[in-house]
Design a protein around this motif. Structure first.
Motif, PDB file in Angstrom:
ATOM      1  N   PHE A   1      37.427  -3.019 -43.663  1.00  0.00           N
ATOM      2  CA  PHE A   1      35.992  -3.121 -43.379  1.00  0.00           C
ATOM      3  C   PHE A   1      35.490  -1.749 -42.985  1.00  0.00           C
ATOM      4  CE2 PHE A   1      37.410  -7.422 -43.027  1.00  0.00           C
ATOM      5  CZ  PHE A   1      36.308  -8.229 -43.292  1.00  0.00           C
ATOM      6  N   LEU A   2      34.340  -1.361 -43.522  1.00  0.00           N
ATOM      7  CA  LEU A   2      33.739  -0.087 -43.132  1.00  0.00           C
ATOM      8  C   LEU A   2      32.915  -0.305 -41.871  1.00  0.00           C
ATOM      9  CD1 LEU A   2      34.546   0.556 -46.079  1.00  0.00           C
ATOM     10  CD2 LEU A   2      32.441   1.860 -46.266  1.00  0.00           C
ATOM     11  N   GLU A   3      32.645   0.808 -41.192  1.00  0.00           N
ATOM     12  CA  GLU A   3      31.740   0.793 -40.033  1.00  0.00           C
ATOM     13  C   GLU A   3      30.453   0.051 -40.421  1.00  0.00           C
ATOM     14  OE1 GLU A   3      33.231   2.593 -37.542  1.00  0.00           O
ATOM     15  OE2 GLU A   3      31.662   1.861 -36.183  1.00  0.00           O
ATOM     16  N   GLY A   4      30.007  -0.884 -39.607  1.00  0.00           N
ATOM     17  CA  GLY A   4      28.738  -1.561 -39.885  1.00  0.00           C
ATOM     18  C   GLY A   4      28.862  -2.740 -40.846  1.00  0.00           C
ATOM     19  N   GLU A   5      30.061  -2.990 -41.376  1.00  0.00           N
ATOM     20  CA  GLU A   5      30.223  -4.172 -42.241  1.00  0.00           C
ATOM     21  C   GLU A   5      30.450  -5.422 -41.375  1.00  0.00           C
ATOM     22  OE1 GLU A   5      31.617  -2.441 -46.554  1.00  0.00           O
ATOM     23  OE2 GLU A   5      33.165  -3.280 -45.278  1.00  0.00           O
ATOM     24  N   ASP A   6      30.788  -6.538 -42.049  1.00  0.00           N
ATOM     25  CA  ASP A   6      30.755  -7.839 -41.374  1.00  0.00           C
ATOM     26  C   ASP A   6      32.070  -8.262 -40.706  1.00  0.00           C
ATOM     27  OD1 ASP A   6      31.952  -8.003 -43.850  1.00  0.00           O
ATOM     28  OD2 ASP A   6      31.175  -9.990 -44.327  1.00  0.00           O
ATOM     29  N   LEU A   7      32.883  -7.283 -40.261  1.00  0.00           N
ATOM     30  CA  LEU A   7      34.174  -7.648 -39.638  1.00  0.00           C
ATOM     31  C   LEU A   7      34.000  -8.664 -38.500  1.00  0.00           C
ATOM     32  CD1 LEU A   7      37.229  -7.294 -39.143  1.00  0.00           C
ATOM     33  CD2 LEU A   7      36.701  -5.282 -37.761  1.00  0.00           C
ATOM     34  N   ASP A   8      33.038  -8.396 -37.611  1.00  0.00           N
ATOM     35  CA  ASP A   8      32.912  -9.269 -36.438  1.00  0.00           C
ATOM     36  C   ASP A   8      32.377 -10.650 -36.779  1.00  0.00           C
ATOM     37  OD1 ASP A   8      33.932  -7.341 -34.869  1.00  0.00           O
ATOM     38  OD2 ASP A   8      31.973  -6.457 -34.384  1.00  0.00           O
ATOM     39  N   LYS A   9      31.523 -10.704 -37.799  1.00  0.00           N
ATOM     40  CA  LYS A   9      30.965 -12.036 -38.099  1.00  0.00           C
ATOM     41  C   LYS A   9      31.638 -12.718 -39.297  1.00  0.00           C
ATOM     42  CE  LYS A   9      27.022 -10.952 -40.982  1.00  0.00           C
ATOM     43  NZ  LYS A   9      25.918 -11.469 -41.619  1.00  0.00           N
ATOM     44  N   TYR A  10      32.742 -12.105 -39.809  1.00  0.00           N
ATOM     45  CA  TYR A  10      33.443 -12.729 -40.934  1.00  0.00           C
ATOM     46  C   TYR A  10      33.868 -14.142 -40.522  1.00  0.00           C
ATOM     47  CZ  TYR A  10      36.115 -13.105 -45.190  1.00  0.00           C
ATOM     48  OH  TYR A  10      36.564 -13.519 -46.428  1.00  0.00           O
ATOM     49  N   PRO A  11      33.592 -15.166 -41.366  1.00  0.00           N
ATOM     50  CA  PRO A  11      33.854 -16.546 -40.924  1.00  0.00           C
ATOM     51  C   PRO A  11      35.313 -16.789 -40.534  1.00  0.00           C
ATOM     52  CG  PRO A  11      33.317 -16.460 -43.281  1.00  0.00           C
ATOM     53  CD  PRO A  11      33.048 -15.112 -42.718  1.00  0.00           C
ATOM     54  N   LYS A  12      35.499 -17.372 -39.356  1.00  0.00           N
ATOM     55  CA  LYS A  12      36.868 -17.688 -38.896  1.00  0.00           C
ATOM     56  C   LYS A  12      36.954 -19.188 -38.663  1.00  0.00           C
ATOM     57  CE  LYS A  12      37.364 -13.087 -37.052  1.00  0.00           C
ATOM     58  NZ  LYS A  12      35.978 -12.656 -37.322  1.00  0.00           N
ATOM     59  N   LYS A  13      37.874 -19.823 -39.390  1.00  0.00           N
ATOM     60  CA  LYS A  13      37.962 -21.289 -39.331  1.00  0.00           C
ATOM     61  C   LYS A  13      39.420 -21.694 -39.292  1.00  0.00           C
ATOM     62  CE  LYS A  13      33.823 -21.941 -42.132  1.00  0.00           C
ATOM     63  NZ  LYS A  13      33.292 -22.353 -43.419  1.00  0.00           N
TER      64      LYS A  13
END
Ligand code: AMP
Length: 273
Positions: free
Chosen positions: A59-71
């Motif tokens: 993941f690049l800086e500012g991409e969706d790493l933190d909000k990537y869906p976790k289930k």
């Protein structure tokens, strides 16, 4: 199904194992696309290992790493029902330490298209796949054609590093309306979801042109853009199976790729001709 979190524990378990190992690396939020890979891995190997790891280095800086869906709970059930033998679920600190040796993607193929929009993304992908292959020691590893550039770079890594694994690409699974399945589809609101159908439609349009023997990349590009309008198109590209841009589609040796933005969400799709 056994859930293993530690790379060293998994290595110990797999060292005892004699038969062929089929491996499906994923970032979780599993859908039918992932399931098709799992089914094939089960069918062709004595043991089926699936990993779920949202790999921070791709993941690049500012991409969706933190909000990537976790289930994880739902994924665990899906894997168990699908007959997965081992679910590998490491944490970032189990996989990485500070100041590491990394795999670098090649200068051209790693930095065009997805690699141009996301510079360094494939370094992270190749590094984690190398780690995962060394932990799991698969006989065969299964990937989706949907991430065509990723698959071709993994093939190249396996070749360049003389790695002992067969990598296999499987067809893109789609929703009934043609949208390519993706864990990121959950980001789309209803209006965006509807607009996103234009991506699949543009590839259908390209396929129809090829069926009508229209092979010129420029013409295909133009007609695809008409179908995609007014979406924000990041790229349309026609490349050979070794990722060299083509002026004319060659049946059996072309991939037509598209990336588009819907609000904050990037979607990619492609068709192998
Ligand atoms: P991801 O969890 O997105 O990293 O994807 C894990 C694997 O599933 C990759 O090899 C992807 O190419 C593959 N994959 C993702 N979406 C699809 C799909 N719609 N059909 C088939 N394979 C897919």
């Amino acid at each position: 199904m056994k859930i293993v979190r530690s790379p060293h524990e998994l290595k110990t378990i797999l060292k005892e194992h004699q038969g062929e190992i089929g491996f499906v690396p994923t970032m979780g939020a599993l859908h039918r696309g992932h399931l098709s890979l799992i089914e094939r891995a089960r069918k062709e190997n004595a043991l089926c290992v699936v990993s779920i790891f949202v790999n921070p280095t791709q993941f690049l800086e500012g991409e969706d790493l933190d909000k990537y869906p976790k289930k994880f709970e739902a994924d665990e059930k899906i894997c168990s029902i699908a007959g997965v033998d081992i679910l590998f679920y490491p944490q970032a600190e189990d996989m990485y330490e500070e100041d590491e040796i990394k795999i670098c993607s090649p200068n051209v193929r790693g930095y065009v298209l997805e690699g141009h929009v996301r510079p360094g993304h494939f370094d992270g992908v190749l590094t984690v796949v190398m780690k995962l292959f060394n932990i799991v020691t698969p006989t065969r590893a299964y990937f989706g054609k949907k991430d065509a550039q990723q698959f071709l770079l993994i093939m190249q890594m396996v070749k360049n590093f003389f790695m002992d694994v067969e990598v296999i690409a499987l067809e893109t699974m789609r929703e009934s309306d043609g949208l390519a399945m993706s864990s990121r589809n959950v980001y789309l609101n209803d209006a965006e979801r509807l607009e996103a159908l234009k991506i699949g439609k543009s590839l259908k349009c390209a396929t129809n042109l090829v069926i009508q023997k229209v092979f010129e990349a420029e013409r295909i590009d133009k007609e695809m853009r008409e179908v995609l309008s007014p979406l924000e198109v990041e790229y349309i590209s026609i490349v050979s199976r070794s990722f060299v841009p083509q002026e004319k589609v060659e049946i059996g040796n072309s991939i037509i790729l598209v990336a588009a933005r819907l609000g904050a969400t990037r979607l990619i799709d492609n068709i192998w001709i």
